[in-house]
Motif scaffolding. Sequence first.
Motif, PDB file in Angstrom:
ATOM      1  N   ASP A 201      -2.102 -14.233  -1.844  1.00 21.84           N
ATOM      2  CA  ASP A 201      -2.200 -14.304  -0.390  1.00 21.84           C
ATOM      3  C   ASP A 201      -1.988 -12.909   0.217  1.00 21.84           C
ATOM      4  OD1 ASP A 201      -0.438 -14.572   2.306  1.00 21.84           O
ATOM      5  OD2 ASP A 201      -1.902 -16.197   2.192  1.00 21.84           O
ATOM      6  N   PRO A 202      -2.927 -12.405   1.022  1.00 22.64           N
ATOM      7  CA  PRO A 202      -2.824 -11.032   1.553  1.00 22.64           C
ATOM      8  C   PRO A 202      -1.566 -10.763   2.366  1.00 22.64           C
ATOM      9  CG  PRO A 202      -5.047 -11.879   1.854  1.00 22.64           C
ATOM     10  CD  PRO A 202      -4.204 -13.043   1.399  1.00 22.64           C
ATOM     11  N   LEU A 203      -1.139 -11.739   3.177  1.00 27.44           N
ATOM     12  CA  LEU A 203       0.055 -11.538   3.998  1.00 27.44           C
ATOM     13  C   LEU A 203       1.303 -11.445   3.125  1.00 27.44           C
ATOM     14  CD1 LEU A 203       1.447 -11.270   6.705  1.00 27.44           C
ATOM     15  CD2 LEU A 203       1.507 -13.783   6.865  1.00 27.44           C
ATOM     16  N   GLU A 204       1.449 -12.383   2.192  1.00 24.01           N
ATOM     17  CA  GLU A 204       2.603 -12.348   1.305  1.00 24.01           C
ATOM     18  C   GLU A 204       2.614 -11.069   0.468  1.00 24.01           C
ATOM     19  OE1 GLU A 204       5.066 -14.189   1.469  1.00 24.01           O
ATOM     20  OE2 GLU A 204       4.423 -16.052   2.409  1.00 24.01           O
ATOM     21  N   PHE A 205       1.450 -10.652   0.022  1.00 24.67           N
ATOM     22  CA  PHE A 205       1.360  -9.430  -0.770  1.00 24.67           C
ATOM     23  C   PHE A 205       1.826  -8.225   0.043  1.00 24.67           C
ATOM     24  CE2 PHE A 205      -0.462  -5.751  -2.774  1.00 24.67           C
ATOM     25  CZ  PHE A 205      -0.456  -6.034  -4.126  1.00 24.67           C
ATOM     26  N   SER A 206       1.426  -8.162   1.307  1.00 29.66           N
ATOM     27  CA  SER A 206       1.789  -7.014   2.145  1.00 29.66           C
ATOM     28  C   SER A 206       3.293  -6.946   2.386  1.00 29.66           C
ATOM     29  CB  SER A 206       1.044  -7.083   3.489  1.00 29.66           C
ATOM     30  OG  SER A 206       1.499  -8.175   4.268  1.00 29.66           O
ATOM     31  N   ILE A 207       3.970  -8.109   2.340  1.00 27.04           N
ATOM     32  CA  ILE A 207       5.428  -8.131   2.482  1.00 27.04           C
ATOM     33  C   ILE A 207       6.089  -7.703   1.179  1.00 27.04           C
ATOM     34  CG2 ILE A 207       7.434  -9.619   2.856  1.00 27.04           C
ATOM     35  CD1 ILE A 207       5.604 -11.364   4.655  1.00 27.04           C
ATOM     36  N   GLN A 208       5.569  -8.226   0.059  1.00 23.79           N
ATOM     37  CA  GLN A 208       6.135  -7.933  -1.246  1.00 23.79           C
ATOM     38  C   GLN A 208       5.889  -6.493  -1.689  1.00 23.79           C
ATOM     39  OE1 GLN A 208       8.115 -10.526  -1.311  1.00 23.79           O
ATOM     40  NE2 GLN A 208       7.786 -10.863  -3.491  1.00 23.79           N
ATOM     41  N   ARG A 209       4.690  -6.013  -1.458  1.00 26.93           N
ATOM     42  CA  ARG A 209       4.302  -4.669  -1.893  1.00 26.93           C
ATOM     43  C   ARG A 209       4.074  -3.798  -0.662  1.00 26.93           C
ATOM     44  NH1 ARG A 209       5.916  -3.547  -6.913  1.00 26.93           N
ATOM     45  NH2 ARG A 209       6.417  -5.614  -7.683  1.00 26.93           N
ATOM     46  N   LYS A 210       5.186  -3.438  -0.043  1.00 27.99           N
ATOM     47  CA  LYS A 210       5.138  -2.765   1.246  1.00 27.99           C
ATOM     48  C   LYS A 210       4.623  -1.339   1.097  1.00 27.99           C
ATOM     49  CE  LYS A 210       7.785  -2.676   5.522  1.00 27.99           C
ATOM     50  NZ  LYS A 210       6.902  -3.648   6.168  1.00 27.99           N
ATOM     51  N   GLY A 211       3.431  -1.102   1.675  1.00 26.04           N
ATOM     52  CA  GLY A 211       2.841   0.218   1.600  1.00 26.04           C
ATOM     53  C   GLY A 211       1.451   0.217   1.011  1.00 26.04           C
ATOM     54  N   THR A 212       0.964  -0.978   0.597  1.00 27.32           N
ATOM     55  CA  THR A 212      -0.396  -1.081   0.077  1.00 27.32           C
ATOM     56  C   THR A 212      -0.967  -2.443   0.459  1.00 27.32           C
ATOM     57  OG1 THR A 212      -1.784  -0.751  -1.890  1.00 27.32           O
ATOM     58  CG2 THR A 212       0.243  -2.022  -2.195  1.00 27.32           C
ATOM     59  N   THR A 213      -2.176  -2.743  -0.007  1.00 30.19           N
ATOM     60  CA  THR A 213      -2.831  -4.011   0.324  1.00 30.19           C
ATOM     61  C   THR A 213      -3.319  -4.680  -0.946  1.00 30.19           C
ATOM     62  OG1 THR A 213      -5.039  -3.033   0.555  1.00 30.19           O
ATOM     63  CG2 THR A 213      -3.611  -3.068   2.521  1.00 30.19           C
ATOM     64  N   VAL A 214      -3.477  -5.983  -0.890  1.00 29.67           N
ATOM     65  CA  VAL A 214      -3.945  -6.729  -2.054  1.00 29.67           C
ATOM     66  C   VAL A 214      -5.370  -6.335  -2.415  1.00 29.67           C
ATOM     67  CG1 VAL A 214      -4.798  -8.744  -0.758  1.00 29.67           C
ATOM     68  CG2 VAL A 214      -4.031  -9.016  -3.128  1.00 29.67           C
ATOM     69  N   GLY A 215      -6.199  -6.038  -1.403  1.00 33.52           N
ATOM     70  CA  GLY A 215      -7.582  -5.647  -1.664  1.00 33.52           C
ATOM     71  C   GLY A 215      -7.675  -4.365  -2.470  1.00 33.52           C
ATOM     72  N   LYS A 216      -6.865  -3.390  -2.099  1.00 31.36           N
ATOM     73  CA  LYS A 216      -6.869  -2.104  -2.806  1.00 31.36           C
ATOM     74  C   LYS A 216      -6.440  -2.286  -4.252  1.00 31.36           C
ATOM     75  CE  LYS A 216      -4.969   2.591  -2.555  1.00 31.36           C
ATOM     76  NZ  LYS A 216      -4.114   3.511  -1.761  1.00 31.36           N
ATOM     77  N   VAL A 217      -5.402  -3.071  -4.468  1.00 35.33           N
ATOM     78  CA  VAL A 217      -4.889  -3.268  -5.823  1.00 35.33           C
ATOM     79  C   VAL A 217      -5.881  -4.067  -6.668  1.00 35.33           C
ATOM     80  CG1 VAL A 217      -3.038  -4.302  -7.193  1.00 35.33           C
ATOM     81  CG2 VAL A 217      -2.486  -3.013  -5.118  1.00 35.33           C
ATOM     82  N   ILE A 218      -6.519  -5.071  -6.081  1.00 32.58           N
ATOM     83  CA  ILE A 218      -7.540  -5.835  -6.818  1.00 32.58           C
ATOM     84  C   ILE A 218      -8.650  -4.901  -7.291  1.00 32.58           C
ATOM     85  CG2 ILE A 218      -9.397  -7.532  -6.568  1.00 32.58           C
ATOM     86  CD1 ILE A 218      -7.502  -9.160  -4.788  1.00 32.58           C
ATOM     87  N   ASP A 219      -9.143  -4.064  -6.401  1.00 34.74           N
ATOM     88  CA  ASP A 219     -10.200  -3.117  -6.769  1.00 34.74           C
ATOM     89  C   ASP A 219      -9.754  -2.199  -7.905  1.00 34.74           C
ATOM     90  OD1 ASP A 219     -11.913  -4.140  -4.897  1.00 34.74           O
ATOM     91  OD2 ASP A 219     -11.608  -2.542  -3.424  1.00 34.74           O
TER      92      ASP A 219
END
Length: 362
Positions: A201-219
């Motif tokens: 989930d993008p919102l949960e990811f942004s809270i857990q990994r503060k400073g990046t996005t799930v889209g960037k990490v997936i890529d």
Amino acid sequence: MKKDFSKAYKKQSENAKESVKNYDRFAMPDNRNTNLHNKKFNSNASYYEEIHNTKWKDLRDKEYKDYRKKWQEIPENKTLTEFPIHLDIETTNICNLLCPMCPRTVHIANESFSELGSITKDDFKKIIDQATENNCKSIKLNYLGEPLAHPDLVWQIEYAKEKGIIDVMFNTNASLLTKEKSKKLLEAGIDNVFISFDAVDPLEFSIQRKGTTVGKVIDNVFNFILLKNEIRPSCQIRLSMVMYKEEKWQKQFEALKIMWSEHVDALGWGYYIDRDIENSLYYSEVKGYHCAQPFQRMFLKYNGNVTICCVDDKDETIVGNWREENLKDIWKNEKYKEIRKLHASNNYYKMEMCKKCYLPHS
């Protein structure tokens, strides 16, 4: 020349306080009163893992398989070796993220973290030369920092492989794992990459990994997988997340499996531990338990401290200083011997730090 990170530290401290503010996801199941006596233990177990592919293992040679056999047998038999078979090297304590569940973020928020910095090439050579002279086969290139934040990471892998280290690995948040860097890492000979991927989930990811996005990490992860299959198929890739008590986090893990199970070698999770709470609470003793780590590995922190355990982020049990002492001398010193003696006799609970450790209950 040593860089001045004082301004960066101050800024990170301010941001870290915001990151951990109201972070109320403490979720380690309350095992402090659980009766686990007489249970058969795997002293190597510290997290839940699902294996999805073992082709990478088939591509490893006999030397690697012999080393992994020792990894299991040494702690099981409580064998005292002349030198650790694995070193955890904190090549840098710098990180580009401020994840609220990370002990590094908590330390920075509390302004209890040591100075920021990265080891030099000479430091690294000193460690690796001692390791290979003593038949050490494995290294991990991180502790609390992000290894990709070190500008010499590719060189470090190349040097370790050239000197005879057969299993080189690191944990990463993957936000800095660009296609260009991925190619260089694989060509250098990286053997295992363990990626923290804490939510789909993008919102949960942004809270857990503060400073990046799930889209960037997936890529980044997907590009690494493609390059790994082409350049170094023997490299193992594992994705893992932090698990919490709420049911939605188990659902996030199920979603993680749907997204990645056909593309990576393993998926796993470990319980979230509030280290500040852990510092003042004890788990119940588990009779018959002993930890694998004092028999297998040694932890070399950027600040010079040598510790015995992956959960000792506060440096509560220091057995030496790698900047000032020979690694073999540290491994065989009286303090380390006494710690192993306690674990070998199943008296781990006599150690203050071990009373607060969740691993016997994992």
